[in-house]
Enzyme design. Structure first.
Site, PDB file in Angstrom:
ATOM      1  N   ASP A 264       0.868  -1.162   0.000  1.00 50.63           N
ATOM      2  CA  ASP A 264       0.000   0.000   0.000  1.00 50.63           C
ATOM      3  C   ASP A 264       0.916   1.226   0.000  1.00 50.63           C
ATOM      4  O   ASP A 264       2.103   1.139   0.327  1.00 50.63           O
ATOM      5  CB  ASP A 264      -0.891  -0.033   1.246  1.00 50.63           C
ATOM      6  CG  ASP A 264      -1.761   1.194   1.394  1.00 50.63           C
ATOM      7  OD1 ASP A 264      -2.370   1.621   0.397  1.00 50.63           O
ATOM      8  OD2 ASP A 264      -1.810   1.748   2.516  1.00 50.63           O
TER       9      ASP A 264
ATOM     10  N   ASP B  74      -0.199   5.022   0.929  1.00 46.66           N
ATOM     11  CA  ASP B  74      -0.447   6.071   1.917  1.00 46.66           C
ATOM     12  C   ASP B  74      -0.426   5.522   3.337  1.00 46.66           C
ATOM     13  O   ASP B  74      -1.083   4.517   3.638  1.00 46.66           O
ATOM     14  CB  ASP B  74      -1.792   6.737   1.644  1.00 46.66           C
ATOM     15  CG  ASP B  74      -1.845   7.347   0.251  1.00 46.66           C
ATOM     16  OD1 ASP B  74      -0.823   7.920  -0.176  1.00 46.66           O
ATOM     17  OD2 ASP B  74      -2.888   7.225  -0.423  1.00 46.66           O
TER      18      ASP B  74
ATOM     19  N   ASP C 131      -1.227  -0.325   6.207  1.00 53.16           N
ATOM     20  CA  ASP C 131      -1.584   0.255   7.503  1.00 53.16           C
ATOM     21  C   ASP C 131      -3.077   0.177   7.782  1.00 53.16           C
ATOM     22  O   ASP C 131      -3.508   0.422   8.903  1.00 53.16           O
ATOM     23  CB  ASP C 131      -1.216   1.739   7.524  1.00 53.16           C
ATOM     24  CG  ASP C 131      -2.154   2.555   6.638  1.00 53.16           C
ATOM     25  OD1 ASP C 131      -2.948   3.355   7.172  1.00 53.16           O
ATOM     26  OD2 ASP C 131      -2.130   2.362   5.416  1.00 53.16           O
TER      27      ASP C 131
END
Length: 217
Positions: free
Chosen positions: A7, A9, A178
Site C-alpha cells: 500500500d 499512503d 496500515d
C-alpha cells in the site's frame, strides 16, 4: 517468482498522497481552498471503512479536469520532490531494498489516482503500480474514473487483472498495509505485515500471527 505488494499512503509514506496533492494544488492556486475541508469530511469516512469513493474521486479530480496528462507531469514531479520524498519512511526504503536484494518483484497498489501512484512508485524505484484509473476524452482528463476502484476488495480484483495480463503466477506473495480497508489484501497474500496499524488491525495481526511493524520518520 515472489511478489511484494505495498500500500502507499500511511504505509510507505507518512501521509495521504491524495490529500497532500490537494494541499499542493491549493498552494499553487490551482484549486480553491474550500476543497480541503470537503476532502477532510470525506476522508473521515475512509478511516471508518465507509468512504463514498464516487464522491471522493469526483471532488479530488475536479482540479485537473481539462488537463492533458503530459502537462500535468512536471507539476506532479514537483509535488513528489517537495511533499512526498520527505515523508518516505526510512524503514520503507529499507524494506523495498531488502526485497530487491532477494530478487522479488515489487508492486504498489493504492486507492489513489494513477496520475499520482505511478510517478510516486517510479520515484521509489518501483516499476509496477496500480492506482484508480482516470478517464481521458480526446487526450484530456475529464474528471471521471474508469473500471474497478483499487479500494478494499477492488484491490484484489485489480491485482488479479494485473497478474493475468502479465501471465504472472507468483509462488509467494508479501503484503504491507496500515489500513483496515486493506484487510482483503492482507488476507489474500501469503505473508501479510501491518504497518503502523490502528488498534483493531494490530489486534488482528497478533491473533493471526501476521507481521506488525512500527515505522517512523
Amino acid at each position: 517468482m515472489t511478489l511484494a505488494i505495498f500500500d502507499l499512503d500511511e504505509t510507505l509514506i507518512a501521509g495521504d498522497s491524495a490529500s497532500l496533492w490537494l494541499e499542493f494544488l491549493v498552494r499553487r492556486k490551482l484549486a480553491p481552498a474550500a476543497i480541503l475541508e470537503q476532502e477532510r469530511a470525506l476522508m473521515s469516512a475512509y478511516y471508518q471503512g465507509r468512504m463514498d469513493m464516487d464522491a471522493y474521486m469526483a471532488l479530488t479530480l475536479s482540479p485537473i479536469r481539462h488537463w492533458q496528462p503530459a502537462d500535468l507531469t512536471p507539476l506532479v514531479e514537483e509535488f513528489i520532490e517537495q511533499d512526498i520524498a520527505p515523508l518516505v519512511y526510512p524503514e520503507a526504503r529499507d524494506r523495498l531494498d531488502w526485497h530487491r536484494r532477494l530478487g522479488h518483484e515489487l508492486l504498489i497498489i493504492s486507492a489513489t489516482g494513477e496520475h499520482l501512484v505511478k510517478p510516486i512508485a517510479h520515484s521509489l524505484g518501483v516499476n509496477h503500480a496500480i492506482g484508480i484509473r482516470l478517464e481521458c476524452c480526446d487526450g484530456i482528463y475529464n474528471g471521471r474514473t474508469r473500471g474497478v476502484y483499487s479500494y478494499q476488495e477492488g484491490k484484489i480484483t485489480r491485482l488479479q487483472e494485473w497478474l493475468a495480463e502479465r501471465q504472472f503466477a507468483p509462488a509467494l506473495t508479501y503484503g504491507y498495509s496500515d489500513s483496515l480497508n486493506d484487510l482483503p489484501l492482507l488476507e489474500y497474500v501469503d505473508r501479510p505485515t501491518v504497518i503502523n496499524g490502528g488498534d483493531h488491525l494490530a489486534r488482528l495481526a497478533a491473533e493471526r500471527g501476521w507481521g506488525n511493524l512500527r515505522w517512523r520518520l
